[in-house]
Write a protein that holds these residues in place. Structure first.
Motif, PDB file in Angstrom:
ATOM      1  N   PHE A  31       0.826  -1.203   0.000  1.00  0.00           N
ATOM      2  CA  PHE A  31       0.000   0.000   0.000  1.00  0.00           C
ATOM      3  C   PHE A  31       0.865   1.260   0.000  1.00  0.00           C
ATOM      4  CE2 PHE A  31      -2.049   3.218   2.821  1.00  0.00           C
ATOM      5  CZ  PHE A  31      -2.895   3.721   1.875  1.00  0.00           C
ATOM      6  N   LEU A  32       1.846   1.318   0.913  1.00  0.00           N
ATOM      7  CA  LEU A  32       2.648   2.542   1.035  1.00  0.00           C
ATOM      8  C   LEU A  32       3.489   2.773  -0.214  1.00  0.00           C
ATOM      9  CD1 LEU A  32       3.756   2.402   4.758  1.00  0.00           C
ATOM     10  CD2 LEU A  32       2.114   3.925   3.693  1.00  0.00           C
ATOM     11  N   LEU A  33       4.234   1.726  -0.635  1.00  0.00           N
ATOM     12  CA  LEU A  33       5.109   1.915  -1.787  1.00  0.00           C
ATOM     13  C   LEU A  33       4.304   2.070  -3.067  1.00  0.00           C
ATOM     14  CD1 LEU A  33       7.937  -0.551  -0.793  1.00  0.00           C
ATOM     15  CD2 LEU A  33       7.985   1.925  -0.785  1.00  0.00           C
ATOM     16  N   ALA A  93       4.363   5.135  -5.760  1.00  0.00           N
ATOM     17  CA  ALA A  93       4.565   4.994  -7.205  1.00  0.00           C
ATOM     18  C   ALA A  93       3.434   5.648  -7.984  1.00  0.00           C
ATOM     19  CB  ALA A  93       4.671   3.519  -7.577  1.00  0.00           C
ATOM     20  N   SER A  94       2.199   5.508  -7.475  1.00  0.00           N
ATOM     21  CA  SER A  94       1.069   6.150  -8.151  1.00  0.00           C
ATOM     22  C   SER A  94       1.241   7.662  -8.142  1.00  0.00           C
ATOM     23  CB  SER A  94      -0.240   5.778  -7.457  1.00  0.00           C
ATOM     24  OG  SER A  94      -0.435   4.398  -7.504  1.00  0.00           O
ATOM     25  N   ALA A  95       1.744   8.190  -7.020  1.00  0.00           N
ATOM     26  CA  ALA A  95       1.965   9.630  -6.937  1.00  0.00           C
ATOM     27  C   ALA A  95       2.992  10.064  -7.980  1.00  0.00           C
ATOM     28  CB  ALA A  95       2.435  10.010  -5.538  1.00  0.00           C
ATOM     29  N   ILE A  96       4.040   9.243  -8.160  1.00  0.00           N
ATOM     30  CA  ILE A  96       5.051   9.583  -9.172  1.00  0.00           C
ATOM     31  C   ILE A  96       4.419   9.576 -10.555  1.00  0.00           C
ATOM     32  CG2 ILE A  96       7.150   8.736 -10.281  1.00  0.00           C
ATOM     33  CD1 ILE A  96       8.104   7.817  -7.587  1.00  0.00           C
ATOM     34  N   PRO A 124      15.370  -0.597 -10.868  1.00  0.00           N
ATOM     35  CA  PRO A 124      15.551  -0.649  -9.407  1.00  0.00           C
ATOM     36  C   PRO A 124      14.297  -0.317  -8.610  1.00  0.00           C
ATOM     37  CG  PRO A 124      16.341   1.431 -10.258  1.00  0.00           C
ATOM     38  CD  PRO A 124      15.772   0.695 -11.422  1.00  0.00           C
ATOM     39  N   PHE A 125      13.132  -0.565  -9.143  1.00  0.00           N
ATOM     40  CA  PHE A 125      11.897  -0.231  -8.426  1.00  0.00           C
ATOM     41  C   PHE A 125      11.180  -1.499  -7.969  1.00  0.00           C
ATOM     42  CE2 PHE A 125      12.684   2.595 -12.055  1.00  0.00           C
ATOM     43  CZ  PHE A 125      13.126   3.692 -11.360  1.00  0.00           C
TER      44      PHE A 125
END
Lengths: 183, 489
Positions: free
Chosen positions: B173-175, B179-182, B236-237
């Motif tokens: 959820f956090l990561l 990523a969605s924000a990016i 690297p994600f």
């Protein structure tokens, strides 16, 4: 002229609310001061013809967020003695410096006449302007963007189903008993 | 008075069926409280209806192209698109969800009263990723990404009795939100540069206007790539993937990994091949870099894993790298990417179905030691896993070989010879990983003698994935033809 009077009244109200937030002894009064500030700023938004932002400000901030604040205050207990010692070193001096910097930036912007990013629309200047009104937002939302608008319904369903799924879970009885005794 | 918008129900058909189906599952559960297995069957019917809807769209599209009917492939003011690309993606996602429900049936039944929510979330997640690959509009794509991902965050945390499942959910959820924000930040910057959110309008503008200072556009493009690379676990994600795919309920992981990969890669390929095809010189190098890193990190870290689910997660990172080698070819690589995705995601669901059978449907973790001597305990599982792993390794006569050959060929033709060399080396390393598991299953003595039950749906899933791996390895031409015409508009 009307604009100036409203601005002075509401700007003053916003400032008074801000001072109340800091100065009030009772946290509930602080919350009420914040409410006053939010309402005053909402009126300022209406003056700039940003009706939608004003409505959101009242509904979301004054309505939901502040209620949440009050919930927390009531849960913690209003009449509890607060520990008011400041733990961050040089807190006051830092706050003063940052405040002065912020004022400096605003004053320098005003002095240089950098207003390019300030929307020119205002109720007094152009009574026919629709930019920023609820209608200007509603029209694309229910025509071009209708699919995106409806797709958020799926998100709400997910939120409801996900909450039920995760919250209605019960740990096996033996498990919780072991945890309680710290085994 | 606002004029009512024009609703094209036909273009909406697969999404509508899925969304209403998910709601129906929830409502039927409330009203009738049937046994969870009936809900699974209902969901399977919904997915079949969705696939039928997609096929109907394909028939309509053919008539449209022949001039026998009128309409637009871009309904809803260009918020939705009906093209072969979207139709193939919809069919693939429906197939993955169907296989995923079969693999997770035992887990879902074990949930009791929470089963309906699990099924509804799987259906809604599928609809989200379908939306993501059938829209040329970036905000809509973001909405689809969120609908798909948020459902998966919940699914990862379903078996909360396992600490690792809770950890997986919160980590995902956090990561994932990060990523969605990016991604949405990238959308905003691309909008700032082009003044449009629609891929075709951007394509038109970018082909007409040459930016002197394309800084904002390129940063936006980079953020879009990063946001989607995160979802498809490209290095690297990839940091979250091993923990999430180890902790999430075993019955569901196959679907989680496969659906997110299909949605992410389909969106990435559409954005890159449509709006930014003129900038291929710029982004192809970046994507090639991510591909190299993914293949190396994924292959080498998979070697040292002692847990089979982590091993599959790391090999998934390597596979993301292989698929990215197809993306560097731009529009020419899309056929190969579809073939690879179709073949690999099905194998992935099959492999995790075996995990669910060996380690229990709601378990977290699956140590390699528990696969020792699997051939003696349950030969069917061992044989199935062997074929699936050989397929993933890309051994000739399996579909994985054709898939790898396709993307490597496209990358080579696009002038990325060095990338193909790295990819071949990574393939050799990854072959070693899969061989190690096979050796453990056949050469070692079993450490436990618990009887492994194979339910009927699980058998069906295993046989289907096996058949697809072998048949598309021996006779790949029909699927190759289909993927070759599944191009974006």
């Amino acid at each position: 002229m009307v604009e100036l009077v409203v601005f002075v009244l509401m700007g003053g109200g916003a400032l008074a609310g801000g001072v109340t937030v800091i100065k009030a002894r009772n946290p509930v009064y602080s919350a009420m001061g914040l409410l006053g500030t939010l309402f005053a700023i909402a009126v300022l938004y209406v003056m700039q013809l940003a009706h939608f932002v004003a409505a959101v400000q009242v509904i979301v901030y004054a309505g939901a967020v502040l209620t949440l604040f009050l919930f927390v205050i009531m849960m913690v207990g209003v009449d509890k003695e607060e520990d008011v010692r400041e733990t961050i070193p040089h807190q006051r001096r830092l706050a003063l410096a940052l405040g002065l910097i912020a004022i400096g930036i605003v004053v320098s912007l005003v002095a240089r006449g950098r207003f390019a990013w300030v929307p020119v629309a205002s109720a007094a200047a152009d009574p026919q302007a629709t930019n920023g009104t609820v209608q200007a937002l509603a029209e694309p939302m229910f025509t071009d963007w209708v699919l995106a608008f409806e797709a958020t319904a799926l998100l709400l369903t997910i939120a409801a189903a996900g909450t039920i799924a995760l919250a209605s879970f019960r740990r096996p009885v033996a498990d919780t008993a072991a945890e309680r005794t710290g085994v | 008075m606002i004029p009512p918008p024009e609703i094209n129900w036909f273009a909406l058909l697969p999404l509508l069926v899925l969304g209403l189906g998910a709601a129906a599952v929830l409502l039927v559960d409330v009203q009738m409280k049937p046994h969870p297995k009936w809900l699974v069957r209902m969901a399977a019917a919904v997915l079949l209806a969705t696939a039928a809807g997609a096929l109907l769209q394909g028939w309509w599209l053919r008539r449209l192209e022949a001039g026998e009917t009128v309409g637009t492939p871009l309904p809803f003011s260009g918020f939705l698109i009906v093209d072969r690309y979207a139709i193939f993606g919809t069919l693939l996602l429906a197939a993955i969800a169907l296989l995923g429900l079969g693999a997770g049936q035992r887990f879902i039944v074990s949930l009791g009263r929470r089963a309906a929510e699990a099924i509804a979330l799987v259906l809604l997640s599928t609809s989200g990723f379908m939306l993501m690959l059938s829209t040329p509009q970036l905000v809509m794509m973001f909405l689809g990404l969120e609908i798909g991902s948020i459902s998966l965050y919940v699914v990862a945390g379903f078996s909360r009795q396992e600490r690792q499942s809770e950890e997986a959910a919160i980590k995902y959820f956090l990561l994932g939100s990060f990523a969605s924000a990016i991604f949405i930040y990238g959308v905003a910057l691309v909008y700032a540069a082009t003044g449009s959110l629609q891929l075709f309008e951007q394509q038109e503008l970018l082909s007409r206007v040459a930016f002197v200072k394309p800084g904002v556009l390129l940063i936006g493009l980079a953020l879009l790539i990063v946001g989607l690379a995160f979802k498809v676990t490209a290095a690297p994600f990839h940091g979250w993937a091993p923990d999430v795919y180890q902790g999430a309920p075993a019955g569901m992981v196959g679907f989680m990994a496969a659906a997110a990969k299909v949605g992410g890669f389909a969106a990435l390929a559409r954005i890159m091949a449509t709006a930014f095809e003129g900038y291929i010189e710029t982004w192809a190098t970046v994507v090639a870099g991510i591909a190299v890193l993914s293949m190396i990190v994924g292959s080498f870290l998979a070697v040292v894993q002692s847990d089979f689910r982590r091993l599959l997660a790391y090999s998934g990172v390597a596979h993301a790298g292989f698929i990215l080698t197809g993306i560097v070819a731009g529009e020419a690589g899309i056929g190969s990417i579809w073939f690879y995705l179709a073949v690999y995601t099905v194998q992935l669901v099959g492999a995790y179905a075996v995990v669910a059978a060996v380690s229990g449907a709601s378990s977290a973790g699956s140590p390699l030691a528990s696969y020792a001597g699997l051939a003696k305990r349950q030969p069917m599982l061992a044989h199935a896993l062997t074929v699936l792993l050989l397929g993933m390794a890309g051994i000739p006569l399996t579909s994985g070989f054709i898939a790898k050959f396709g993307v490597f060929q496209d990358a080579f033709r696009a002038g990325f010879g060095w990338l193909v060399v790295v990819a071949l080396l990574a393939s050799v390393v990854s072959f070693f990983i899969y061989l190690r598991v096979i050796v453990t299953m056949y050469m070692e003595e079993p450490l436990e003698d618990r009887v492994l039950v194979l339910t009927v749906p699980l058998r069906l899933v295993l046989w289907t994935t096996l058949a697809m791996t072998v048949v598309f390895g021996l006779f790949p031409v029909p699927l190759l033809r289909l993927t070759a015409i599944s191009l974006p508009l």
